[in-house]
Write an enzyme that holds these catalytic residues in place. Structure first.
Site, PDB file in Angstrom:
ATOM      1  N   HIS A 384      41.611  -1.098  63.996  1.00 42.02           N
ATOM      2  CA  HIS A 384      42.883  -1.557  63.658  1.00 42.02           C
ATOM      3  C   HIS A 384      43.589  -2.778  64.796  1.00 42.02           C
ATOM      4  O   HIS A 384      45.185  -3.185  64.209  1.00 42.02           O
ATOM      5  CB  HIS A 384      44.343  -0.397  63.765  1.00 42.02           C
ATOM      6  CG  HIS A 384      44.987   0.259  62.709  1.00 42.02           C
ATOM      7  ND1 HIS A 384      45.449  -0.858  61.784  1.00 42.02           N
ATOM      8  CD2 HIS A 384      45.327   1.075  61.878  1.00 42.02           C
ATOM      9  CE1 HIS A 384      46.688  -0.053  61.408  1.00 42.02           C
ATOM     10  NE2 HIS A 384      45.816   0.765  60.659  1.00 42.02           N
ATOM     11  N   ASP A 388      44.544  -4.454  59.426  1.00 38.71           N
ATOM     12  CA  ASP A 388      45.428  -3.288  58.932  1.00 38.71           C
ATOM     13  C   ASP A 388      44.693  -2.006  58.168  1.00 38.71           C
ATOM     14  O   ASP A 388      44.448  -2.972  57.151  1.00 38.71           O
ATOM     15  CB  ASP A 388      47.503  -3.723  58.568  1.00 38.71           C
ATOM     16  CG  ASP A 388      47.968  -4.450  59.711  1.00 38.71           C
ATOM     17  OD1 ASP A 388      47.390  -4.343  61.036  1.00 38.71           O
ATOM     18  OD2 ASP A 388      48.544  -5.039  59.076  1.00 38.71           O
TER      19      ASP A 388
END
Length: 411
Positions: A384, A388
């Site tokens: 992450h 995203d």
């Protein structure tokens, strides 16, 4: 003339190697190029071939010993040739058999002198000592320059047999021995197992990992595989697995979602032009991930061959350092273990890793009808810090669409 076998140096960063096992016993005949021993580093286990022909006169470094690169680990020569144990130092030390000569008329110390830290013995003497359980350090050599001969070993064994046995152990000692026999087995945390542990811990510490799942209807993928197997049924060597098709689809999906084919490095996110596809291979000693360079440039049949070759050599210990470094995306398939799904851990510094579960028949709705469909769980773990959830999930959905409708792989 004795020939020194040295610990090889594979790669610039290799400092030491561990003797995994000798494939030839001391005193055994060897030919040039014959597999001699297996060496384990913190990355791979490889077979070392014999650099010379003759007899393995001496194993200097036994199984389990960690040795600096270029240090002498064994000696090959002619049968019956006497050699001295080399000092434990890197290459450049005194060659085998060329120890400084003793003053004229003075013999070298006997092999049984434990203070010398070495035992000079003929190969036959070592073999017999192993068979009879005789400690060579306790045997006085009568051969030339004090070397231990086979006769010396047998004489020492006969003398020990005439020595009265020790008195029975006291009850306390017997209890301690019984306790020792029931102690836990301790497996050293070293070699490949330690490397895996260190890498997995570093992966979880240095990446913000998130896993997403999708259950794909792979009925058409199964049908494609069946059709290709039927088309090539006359070829007894032809093989095609679901993993072959999935690997091909992953490369196509990564083209459409290039952020998933990136690595996080110190200077930033590296977006790679080609896919270096890693495939996790399970070994008896752990897990290794060889990768196929430029995997996205190959056809299904070409990629299948390269992946299978890398997996085969991973199990046989024939990988190069280049083949286990530089990966950009990894596939970990556990379908053969009967597992539906799992949460894979990133292979640093890669951004994504795909987990593949088994194909299971389930009731589903297709064209408005309830029927049996072939279902597969896919799991994607991604960093992450690099991307995203949206882009990662879009990649996984694209991949699932390709497996549900294989014609999409042509686009």
């Amino acid at each position: 003339m004795a020939y020194e076998v040295q610990m090889p140096k594979w790669g610039l960063t290799m400092k030491t190697g561990k003797i995994a096992r000798w494939l030839v016993a001391e005193g055994g005949a060897v030919a040039v190029g014959q597999p001699l021993l297996e060496v384990e580093t913190d990355k791979i286990t490889n077979v070392v071939e014999s650099p010379a022909g003759g007899v393995l006169l001496q194993i200097v470094s036994p199984q389990g010993e960690v040795v600096p690169v270029m240090q002498v680990i064994g000696i090959i020569g002619e049968s019956g040739e006497a050699v001295a144990t080399p000092a434990a130092s890197p290459a450049g030390a005194t060659p085998a058999g060329s120890a400084a000569a003793a003053p004229q008329g003075q013999s070298r110390p006997a092999a049984g002198n434990a203070n010398q830290g070495e035992v000079r013995a003929m190969p036959a003497a070592r073999r017999v000592a192993k068979e009879l359980g005789v400690d060579l350090a306790t045997v006085t050599g009568t051969g030339r320059d004090g070397i231990v001969t086979e006769k010396d070993v047998r004489t020492a064994h006969e003398a020990a047999a005439k020595t009265p046995p020790p008195a029975p152990a006291a009850p306390c000692a017997q209890a301690c021995a019984a306790s020792a026999d029931s102690a836990d087995e301790v497996i050293p945390m070293d070699g490949l197992r330690k490397l895996i542990a260190d890498n997995m811990h570093a992966s979880l510490q240095n990446a913000a990992q998130l896993t997403v799942f999708v259950e794909a209807d792979v009925t058409e993928m199964v049908a494609l595989r069946d059709a290709m197997l039927a088309r090539n049924k006359k070829d007894a060597e032809y093989r095609l697995s679901f993993n072959d098709i999935i690997a091909f689809a992953v490369c196509r999906a990564l083209r459409q979602h290039p952020v998933m084919n990136s690595t996080l490095q110190q200077d930033g996110i590296h977006m790679h032009k080609h896919v270096n596809l890693g495939v996790a291979v399970s070994l008896d000693t752990g897990l290794i991930v060889p990768n196929v360079k430029n995997a996205d440039t190959f056809s299904l049949e070409e990629l299948k061959a390269k992946v299978r070759d890398a997996a085969y050599r991973a199990r046989k210990g024939g990988l190069s350092m280049d083949e286990i470094s530089g990966g950009t995306f990894t596939i970990s398939n556990v379908s053969m273990l009967g597992v539906d799904g799992f949460t894979p851990i990133l292979n640093p510094p890669e951004t994504g890793i795909l987990g593949v579960g088994r194909v299971v028949e389930k009731p589903g709705v297709f064209d408005g009808q309830v029927c049996v469909r072939k279902m597969m769980t896919l799991s994607l773990t991604f960093n992450h810090m690099v991307t995203d959830g949206g882009p990662a999930m879009n990649f996984l959905r694209t991949l699932a669409d390709m497996l549900e409708q294989p014609v999409r792989m042509l686009g």
